[in-house]
Design an enzyme around this catalytic site. Sequence first.
Site, short mmCIF file in Angstrom:
data_model
loop_
_atom_site.label_atom_id
_atom_site.label_comp_id
_atom_site.label_asym_id
_atom_site.label_seq_id
_atom_site.Cartn_x
_atom_site.Cartn_y
_atom_site.Cartn_z
CD GLN A 67 -2.79 -1.08 2.48
OE1 GLN A 67 -2.49 -1.72 3.20
NE2 GLN A 67 -3.97 -0.43 2.10
NE ARG B 98 -0.03 -4.64 12.11
CZ ARG B 98 -1.16 -4.65 11.14
NH1 ARG B 98 -2.13 -3.91 11.24
NH2 ARG B 98 -1.18 -5.89 10.57
CG HIS C 260 -1.05 -6.08 5.17
ND1 HIS C 260 -1.34 -5.34 6.74
CD2 HIS C 260 -1.94 -5.94 4.48
CE1 HIS C 260 -2.46 -4.55 6.53
NE2 HIS C 260 -3.06 -5.03 5.34
CG ASN D 220 -3.36 -7.22 8.12
OD1 ASN D 220 -3.50 -6.83 9.18
ND2 ASN D 220 -4.03 -7.01 7.10
CD GLU D 221 -7.85 -6.80 8.04
OE1 GLU D 221 -8.42 -7.04 7.06
OE2 GLU D 221 -8.08 -5.75 9.06
CG ASN E 32 -6.22 -5.23 11.83
OD1 ASN E 32 -5.68 -4.83 12.78
ND2 ASN E 32 -5.95 -5.73 10.54
CE1 TYR F 79 -10.09 0.64 9.30
CE2 TYR F 79 -9.84 -2.02 9.43
CZ TYR F 79 -9.18 -0.52 9.05
OH TYR F 79 -7.90 -0.52 9.11
CD GLU G 247 -4.89 -2.59 9.74
OE1 GLU G 247 -6.17 -2.17 8.93
OE2 GLU G 247 -4.14 -3.46 8.98
CD1 TRP H 54 -6.28 2.03 7.39
CD2 TRP H 54 -4.49 0.72 7.77
NE1 TRP H 54 -5.77 1.75 6.17
CE2 TRP H 54 -4.56 1.01 6.40
CE3 TRP H 54 -3.52 -0.06 8.44
CZ2 TRP H 54 -3.42 0.19 5.58
CZ3 TRP H 54 -2.51 -0.53 7.36
CH2 TRP H 54 -2.78 -0.24 5.96
CD GLU I 184 -8.51 0.60 1.77
OE1 GLU I 184 -7.57 0.81 2.17
OE2 GLU I 184 -9.03 -0.22 1.94
CD1 TRP I 185 -6.45 -2.86 1.12
CD2 TRP I 185 -4.80 -3.92 -0.20
NE1 TRP I 185 -5.48 -3.35 1.83
CE2 TRP I 185 -4.29 -3.84 0.96
CE3 TRP I 185 -4.13 -4.43 -1.17
CZ2 TRP I 185 -3.19 -4.07 1.51
CZ3 TRP I 185 -2.70 -4.92 -1.00
CH2 TRP I 185 -2.40 -4.79 0.52
C1 GBH Z 1 -7.95 -3.39 6.65
O1 GBH Z 1 -8.73 -4.38 5.83
C2 GBH Z 1 -6.56 -3.81 5.89
O2 GBH Z 1 -5.85 -4.38 6.78
C3 GBH Z 1 -5.79 -2.57 5.38
O3 GBH Z 1 -4.87 -2.98 4.62
C4 GBH Z 1 -6.96 -1.63 4.86
O4 GBH Z 1 -6.38 -0.47 3.97
C5 GBH Z 1 -7.80 -0.98 5.79
O5 GBH Z 1 -8.57 -2.07 6.34
C6 GBH Z 1 -9.01 -0.30 5.13
O6 GBH Z 1 -9.73 -0.99 4.23
O7 GBH Z 1 -19.13 -6.55 5.07
O8 GBH Z 1 -19.85 -3.91 5.48
O9 GBH Z 1 -19.14 -5.79 7.20
C7 GBH Z 1 -10.14 -4.08 6.46
C8 GBH Z 1 -11.01 -4.97 5.60
C9 GBH Z 1 -13.05 -4.15 5.95
C10 GBH Z 1 -12.89 -6.40 5.51
C11 GBH Z 1 -14.53 -4.35 6.57
C12 GBH Z 1 -14.15 -6.65 6.19
C13 GBH Z 1 -16.40 -5.85 6.14
C14 GBH Z 1 -17.39 -4.71 5.66
N1 GBH Z 1 -12.33 -5.35 6.09
N2 GBH Z 1 -15.14 -5.33 5.87
S1 GBH Z 1 -18.97 -5.49 5.92
#
Ligand code: GBH
Length: 452
Positions: free
Chosen positions: A20, A77, A121, A165-166, A291, A293, A362, A409, A416-417
């Site tokens: 990234q 990290r 990662h 990672n994940e 991690n 979100y 994260e 993060w 962003e992938w």
């Molecule tokens: C992380 O992935 C990564 O480690 C990082 O590299 C990346 O840049 C960062 O987050 C931001 O994306 O189906 O609505 O429940 C997070 C990936 C994001 C995967 C939330 C699962 C579920 C969304 N995750 N997703 S939902």
Amino acid sequence: MNRTTFPDDFVWGAATASYQVEGATREDGRGPSIWDTFAATPGKIADGETGDVADDHYHRYDEDIRLLAGLGLKAYRFSVAWPRVVPTGSGAANQAGLDFYRRIAETCLANGVTPYATLYHWDLPQPLEDAGGWLVRDTAERFRDYAALTQDALSDVISHWITLNEPWCSAFLGYGNGEHAPGRVEGADSLKAVHHLLLGHGLALQAIKTPDNTVGIALNPAPVYAASESDADRDAQRRVDGLRNRMFLDPLLLGKYPADVLEDTGTAEWFGRYDAELRLISAPLDFLGVNYYCPSTVAAPADGEFAAPGGPTTQPGSEKVVAVDTGLAKTQMGWGIDPNGLRDILVQINTLAPELPLYITENGAAYPDEVTADGTIEDPERQAYFEQHLATAAEVVAEGLPLKGYFAWTLMDNFEWSWGYTRRFGLVHIDYTTQQRTIKNSGLWLKTFLGR
Ligand code: GBH
């Protein structure tokens, strides 16, 4: 609330990942990874972009680590790119690759920053994917060899390691719905990737653990809520919680795979053959990285039929579970904002392993930055996201959960992938034309919060 609300030894950091941020994908002997291949495939990345240049961190790491330290953060990290260190995925080390990560670690130490290295990662060496990728066992063994030689070479400057990672993303986005490299759609076979990833973790842990280091893994667990108390919705909750959380937490922390998930996916017989490997996978961790979100709320399909095999899916065996919008405010990713979800997932993990130290490895949010005429970067929503989640983290610590650190993060906007450069998560803004770095207002806020 500010840093003094937390214990003095709480770890404050920011995270990045090799593909990234680094760029320099063809320099100094780095081999191709599955992300180079995937990003070069038309239609896979939103803006047709690649990580070829990214943030040019490969050449600008010194400035970037100084920026991190200047915010008052004490931990960085980053991830090690396997194809930089072992260009074809197996065999001898590429000294220039190891030298780069030594420079990163030494620059951290010179700036009062503790390096935390993630060994995987997502940038698998392409030749290993050509040989079957994470669907084959050999990849786990190659991962162990690479982890061992990296740790051997850098143990004098790096003492905190994160194996994977994940792995949820590697398995279910990489081999389930194809949204991530290598872009394969393999149905219930993506469960084999889960096992090989966890086996790779276990083998690597055994190979790199010493009395002087700490070794953990970073997962992306999230609380899964049922849309209603109906039996059908609770069954949907069980299925998604199984795939997202228990499929990883149970083998790592309890030494068993969740029987209901294996049954839903028709994989019990396959997994049964590898039962003995659970001893390796469940070897004690020094810490677990979370991690976080957003949470997820799910409902049963209207026709009561959960499975619809064959198409792209992150939910093999439960393809038709419905994601429910509960009306939460959303970030630019469309992910609902719910700090209480952070509490719930930390409690869920702590219940399984009450003594295990946890780190938020994260947490952050994507929003478009507003660049004002005077050059400041206004991102009030990102600041609010950090404030709300840190307030929850402070409460959780006060309640006695062993939460030991927080990594934002991310340090700076980056690739962003599948979204390319169209989504920004950074504390620091990147101008992709000039590579100029500018601390956003959220970063300035964090500096004040940290007070040093
Ligand atoms: C992380 O992935 C990564 O480690 C990082 O590299 C990346 O840049 C960062 O987050 C931001 O994306 O189906 O609505 O429940 C997070 C990936 C994001 C995967 C939330 C699962 C579920 C969304 N995750 N997703 S939902």
